[in-house]
Design a protein around this motif. Sequence first.
Motif, PDB file in Angstrom:
ATOM      1  N   GLN A 127       0.945  -1.376  -0.361  1.00 33.95           N
ATOM      2  CA  GLN A 127       0.226   0.099  -0.086  1.00 33.95           C
ATOM      3  C   GLN A 127       0.925   1.318   0.397  1.00 33.95           C
ATOM      4  OE1 GLN A 127      -2.983   0.036   3.098  1.00 33.95           O
ATOM      5  NE2 GLN A 127      -3.630   1.955   2.384  1.00 33.95           N
ATOM      6  N   VAL A 128       1.036   2.269  -1.160  1.00 32.29           N
ATOM      7  CA  VAL A 128       1.673   3.172  -1.312  1.00 32.29           C
ATOM      8  C   VAL A 128       0.654   4.422  -0.883  1.00 32.29           C
ATOM      9  CG1 VAL A 128       3.208   1.876  -2.554  1.00 32.29           C
ATOM     10  CG2 VAL A 128       1.592   3.394  -3.430  1.00 32.29           C
ATOM     11  N   ASP A 129      -0.406   4.298  -0.935  1.00 40.97           N
ATOM     12  CA  ASP A 129      -1.490   5.725  -0.871  1.00 40.97           C
ATOM     13  C   ASP A 129      -0.972   6.556   0.423  1.00 40.97           C
ATOM     14  OD1 ASP A 129      -3.362   4.215   0.336  1.00 40.97           O
ATOM     15  OD2 ASP A 129      -3.517   3.485  -1.186  1.00 40.97           O
ATOM     16  N   HIS A 130      -1.711   6.954   0.713  1.00 40.09           N
ATOM     17  CA  HIS A 130      -1.873   8.186   2.109  1.00 40.09           C
ATOM     18  C   HIS A 130      -2.508   7.798   3.467  1.00 40.09           C
ATOM     19  CE1 HIS A 130      -4.652  10.546  -0.678  1.00 40.09           C
ATOM     20  NE2 HIS A 130      -5.152  11.159   0.241  1.00 40.09           N
ATOM     21  N   TYR A 131      -4.161   7.180   2.571  1.00 37.62           N
ATOM     22  CA  TYR A 131      -4.539   6.502   3.712  1.00 37.62           C
ATOM     23  C   TYR A 131      -3.961   5.192   4.467  1.00 37.62           C
ATOM     24  CZ  TYR A 131      -7.565   8.087   0.187  1.00 37.62           C
ATOM     25  OH  TYR A 131      -8.145   9.367  -0.689  1.00 37.62           O
ATOM     26  N   ARG A 132      -4.537   4.980   5.172  1.00 34.90           N
ATOM     27  CA  ARG A 132      -4.817   4.243   6.582  1.00 34.90           C
ATOM     28  C   ARG A 132      -4.269   2.709   6.338  1.00 34.90           C
ATOM     29  NH1 ARG A 132      -8.671   5.394  11.594  1.00 34.90           N
ATOM     30  NH2 ARG A 132      -7.098   3.686  12.897  1.00 34.90           N
ATOM     31  N   PHE A 133      -3.539   1.748   6.998  1.00 28.11           N
ATOM     32  CA  PHE A 133      -3.228   0.352   6.141  1.00 28.11           C
ATOM     33  C   PHE A 133      -4.860   0.151   6.308  1.00 28.11           C
ATOM     34  CE2 PHE A 133      -2.460  -4.151   6.899  1.00 28.11           C
ATOM     35  CZ  PHE A 133      -1.331  -3.694   6.095  1.00 28.11           C
ATOM     36  N   ASN A 134      -4.996  -0.847   5.243  1.00 30.61           N
ATOM     37  CA  ASN A 134      -6.589  -1.380   4.826  1.00 30.61           C
ATOM     38  C   ASN A 134      -5.910  -2.714   4.604  1.00 30.61           C
ATOM     39  OD1 ASN A 134      -9.113  -2.736   4.057  1.00 30.61           O
ATOM     40  ND2 ASN A 134      -9.156  -0.609   3.675  1.00 30.61           N
ATOM     41  N   ARG A 135      -5.692  -3.516   5.415  1.00 36.43           N
ATOM     42  CA  ARG A 135      -5.847  -5.342   5.702  1.00 36.43           C
ATOM     43  C   ARG A 135      -6.335  -5.549   3.962  1.00 36.43           C
ATOM     44  NH1 ARG A 135      -6.502 -10.093   7.668  1.00 36.43           N
ATOM     45  NH2 ARG A 135      -5.030 -11.540   7.341  1.00 36.43           N
ATOM     46  N   ALA A 136      -8.101  -6.135   4.339  1.00 38.10           N
ATOM     47  CA  ALA A 136      -8.346  -6.649   3.777  1.00 38.10           C
ATOM     48  C   ALA A 136      -8.941  -6.442   2.611  1.00 38.10           C
ATOM     49  CB  ALA A 136     -10.048  -6.448   4.685  1.00 38.10           C
ATOM     50  N   PHE A 215     -12.592  -1.478   7.009  1.00 37.05           N
ATOM     51  CA  PHE A 215     -11.709  -1.485   7.785  1.00 37.05           C
ATOM     52  C   PHE A 215     -10.608  -0.842   7.566  1.00 37.05           C
ATOM     53  CE2 PHE A 215     -15.008  -4.988   8.156  1.00 37.05           C
ATOM     54  CZ  PHE A 215     -14.925  -4.298   9.781  1.00 37.05           C
ATOM     55  N   TRP A 216     -10.387   0.309   8.335  1.00 39.85           N
ATOM     56  CA  TRP A 216      -9.190   1.472   8.330  1.00 39.85           C
ATOM     57  C   TRP A 216      -8.642   1.488   9.342  1.00 39.85           C
ATOM     58  CZ3 TRP A 216      -7.564   2.502   2.945  1.00 39.85           C
ATOM     59  CH2 TRP A 216      -8.861   2.830   2.469  1.00 39.85           C
ATOM     60  N   GLY A 217      -7.186   0.692   9.212  1.00 36.54           N
ATOM     61  CA  GLY A 217      -6.461   0.644  10.949  1.00 36.54           C
ATOM     62  C   GLY A 217      -6.384  -0.876  11.563  1.00 36.54           C
ATOM     63  N   THR A 302       7.208 -11.219  -6.329  1.00 41.62           N
ATOM     64  CA  THR A 302       6.093  -9.493  -6.764  1.00 41.62           C
ATOM     65  C   THR A 302       5.469  -9.166  -6.030  1.00 41.62           C
ATOM     66  OG1 THR A 302       5.191 -11.676  -8.743  1.00 41.62           O
ATOM     67  CG2 THR A 302       4.323  -9.306  -9.420  1.00 41.62           C
ATOM     68  N   ILE A 303       6.201  -7.872  -6.055  1.00 39.31           N
ATOM     69  CA  ILE A 303       5.482  -6.023  -5.624  1.00 39.31           C
ATOM     70  C   ILE A 303       5.244  -5.884  -6.377  1.00 39.31           C
ATOM     71  CG2 ILE A 303       6.569  -4.284  -4.022  1.00 39.31           C
ATOM     72  CD1 ILE A 303       7.360  -6.790  -2.646  1.00 39.31           C
ATOM     73  N   ILE A 304       3.447  -5.440  -5.673  1.00 42.22           N
ATOM     74  CA  ILE A 304       2.906  -4.979  -6.845  1.00 42.22           C
ATOM     75  C   ILE A 304       2.610  -3.621  -5.538  1.00 42.22           C
ATOM     76  CG2 ILE A 304      -0.029  -4.637  -7.485  1.00 42.22           C
ATOM     77  CD1 ILE A 304       0.860  -7.569  -7.803  1.00 42.22           C
ATOM     78  N   ASN A 305       2.819  -2.522  -6.301  1.00 44.57           N
ATOM     79  CA  ASN A 305       2.443  -1.004  -5.240  1.00 44.57           C
ATOM     80  C   ASN A 305       1.657  -0.417  -5.549  1.00 44.57           C
ATOM     81  OD1 ASN A 305       5.652  -1.575  -4.328  1.00 44.57           O
ATOM     82  ND2 ASN A 305       5.982  -0.912  -6.556  1.00 44.57           N
ATOM     83  N   THR A 306       0.484  -0.650  -4.491  1.00 47.92           N
ATOM     84  CA  THR A 306      -1.005  -0.206  -4.608  1.00 47.92           C
ATOM     85  C   THR A 306      -1.696   0.770  -4.566  1.00 47.92           C
ATOM     86  OG1 THR A 306      -1.280  -2.383  -4.798  1.00 47.92           O
ATOM     87  CG2 THR A 306      -3.532  -1.675  -4.170  1.00 47.92           C
ATOM     88  N   LYS A 307      -2.527   1.793  -4.952  1.00 46.44           N
ATOM     89  CA  LYS A 307      -2.886   3.198  -4.477  1.00 46.44           C
ATOM     90  C   LYS A 307      -4.188   2.535  -4.359  1.00 46.44           C
ATOM     91  CE  LYS A 307       0.334   6.557  -5.982  1.00 46.44           C
ATOM     92  NZ  LYS A 307       0.001   7.540  -7.000  1.00 46.44           N
ATOM     93  N   LEU A 308      -4.752   2.779  -2.679  1.00 41.37           N
ATOM     94  CA  LEU A 308      -6.529   2.169  -2.752  1.00 41.37           C
ATOM     95  C   LEU A 308      -6.879   3.182  -2.537  1.00 41.37           C
ATOM     96  CD1 LEU A 308      -5.783  -0.090   0.152  1.00 41.37           C
ATOM     97  CD2 LEU A 308      -6.044  -0.705  -1.941  1.00 41.37           C
ATOM     98  N   GLU A 309      -8.569   3.581  -2.955  1.00 39.26           N
ATOM     99  CA  GLU A 309      -9.022   5.051  -2.748  1.00 39.26           C
ATOM    100  C   GLU A 309     -10.198   4.746  -2.177  1.00 39.26           C
ATOM    101  OE1 GLU A 309     -10.674   5.367  -6.708  1.00 39.26           O
ATOM    102  OE2 GLU A 309      -9.176   5.035  -8.241  1.00 39.26           O
ATOM    103  N   CYS A 310     -10.396   5.893  -1.333  1.00 41.55           N
ATOM    104  CA  CYS A 310     -11.545   5.561  -0.037  1.00 41.55           C
ATOM    105  C   CYS A 310     -12.997   6.592  -0.226  1.00 41.55           C
ATOM    106  CB  CYS A 310     -10.481   6.165   0.727  1.00 41.55           C
ATOM    107  SG  CYS A 310     -11.755   6.618   2.692  1.00 41.55           S
ATOM    108  N   TRP A 317     -13.165   7.144   8.656  1.00 42.22           N
ATOM    109  CA  TRP A 317     -12.092   6.912   9.035  1.00 42.22           C
ATOM    110  C   TRP A 317     -10.482   6.121   8.487  1.00 42.22           C
ATOM    111  CZ3 TRP A 317     -17.069   4.992   9.312  1.00 42.22           C
ATOM    112  CH2 TRP A 317     -17.132   3.843   8.931  1.00 42.22           C
ATOM    113  N   CYS A 318     -10.931   6.225   7.332  1.00 45.45           N
ATOM    114  CA  CYS A 318      -9.934   6.001   5.969  1.00 45.45           C
ATOM    115  C   CYS A 318      -8.186   7.224   6.382  1.00 45.45           C
ATOM    116  CB  CYS A 318     -10.321   5.746   5.799  1.00 45.45           C
ATOM    117  SG  CYS A 318     -10.399   7.672   4.281  1.00 45.45           S
ATOM    118  N   LEU A 319      -8.722   8.434   6.959  1.00 45.49           N
ATOM    119  CA  LEU A 319      -7.985   8.960   7.211  1.00 45.49           C
ATOM    120  C   LEU A 319      -8.058   9.264   9.045  1.00 45.49           C
ATOM    121  CD1 LEU A 319      -8.464  12.218   3.873  1.00 45.49           C
ATOM    122  CD2 LEU A 319      -6.428  10.224   5.071  1.00 45.49           C
ATOM    123  N   LEU A 320      -6.698  10.206   9.728  1.00 45.43           N
ATOM    124  CA  LEU A 320      -6.321  10.545  10.884  1.00 45.43           C
ATOM    125  C   LEU A 320      -5.987  11.547  10.809  1.00 45.43           C
ATOM    126  CD1 LEU A 320      -4.377   7.593  12.137  1.00 45.43           C
ATOM    127  CD2 LEU A 320      -6.718   8.280  12.685  1.00 45.43           C
TER     128      LEU A 320
END
Length: 321
Positions: A127-136, A215-217, A302-310, A317-320
């Motif tokens: 995960q390379v975006d600026h949001y909180r970690f989202n494992r799911a 589920f962010w965080g 394989t490293i897949i650099n991913t930007k999630l959208e919120c 709560w995807c942002l603190l």
Amino acid sequence: MMYSSRRKPVLYFKEERRFLSGKCTIYKLFGLCMVLVLISLLWLQLSCSGDMSSVTHQNRRDPQPPPPPCPTERQASAADDPSWGPHKLALVVPFRERFEELLVFVPFMHKFLNKKKIRHKILIINQVDHYRFNRASLINVGYMESGNDTDYLAMHDVDLLPLNEALDYGFPKEGPFHVASPELHPLYHYKTYVGGILLLTKRHYHMCNGMSNRFWGWGREDDEFYRRLRKAELQLFRPSGITTGYKTFLHIHDSAWRKRDQKRVAAQKQEQFKVDPDGGLTNLQYQVDSRQELTISGAPCTIINTKLECDQSQTPWCLLS
């Protein structure tokens, strides 16, 4: 041998002087010619024998390297070995900034799965975006990006290493298989726990519509997924006959060094225990920023650099802030 073959003609010439000391006749001249011919033939034979022995001795000391193999030849790989079975695992690892653990995890798991003859590829969903970690959501991305050459998934934490070779990572045909069961996980022991390491066929994962993206965080997404398994009427399986207990896995996370994001903000406190009836693969939004093939200590991944959208109207709560 070479040294003695060179000295023999000298000795024969000394004998020739004595041979010529008498009266020279035609018979003596003929005899002399025959002796010279025999000496010449013997000298040639000894010289050749000496040279051949020298070459043979040299070859024994300095053997020539074998010729290079034909370009069309190749060794049999795991893909050619029927004993590895027809299935292939996509090992999906949700990830962010835990490189020390990744350097241990990838070569360890590659060796572990090869020893068990499990065809696999390791996908690090970074995960390379600026949001909180989202494992799911990252696991959902791993499912979407796993390709048509795999037919089942391992939802695998990067800080959990299997130490018991009896653990099964094979194709979970009958239903989801929770490798890191509550009886074996070093930290979590409640009955509805399905986190850490969970194997599913891709068909079963699709039946659950993946995991919730709300589920962010850190935490709670596994508990919600347990409810999805029940809703899809999938039978959950766990290991049996494993006698190593809580020493079955090595947990390499350093909680003092890497603090987990366990904050609950705004409506997240109430929403975290609710079931998400519609979200999952159907409303997943992401972009693959880049894809990199990497080898760590000989193990490919394989490293897949991913930007999630919120959608902040749905999950602020995807942002603190």
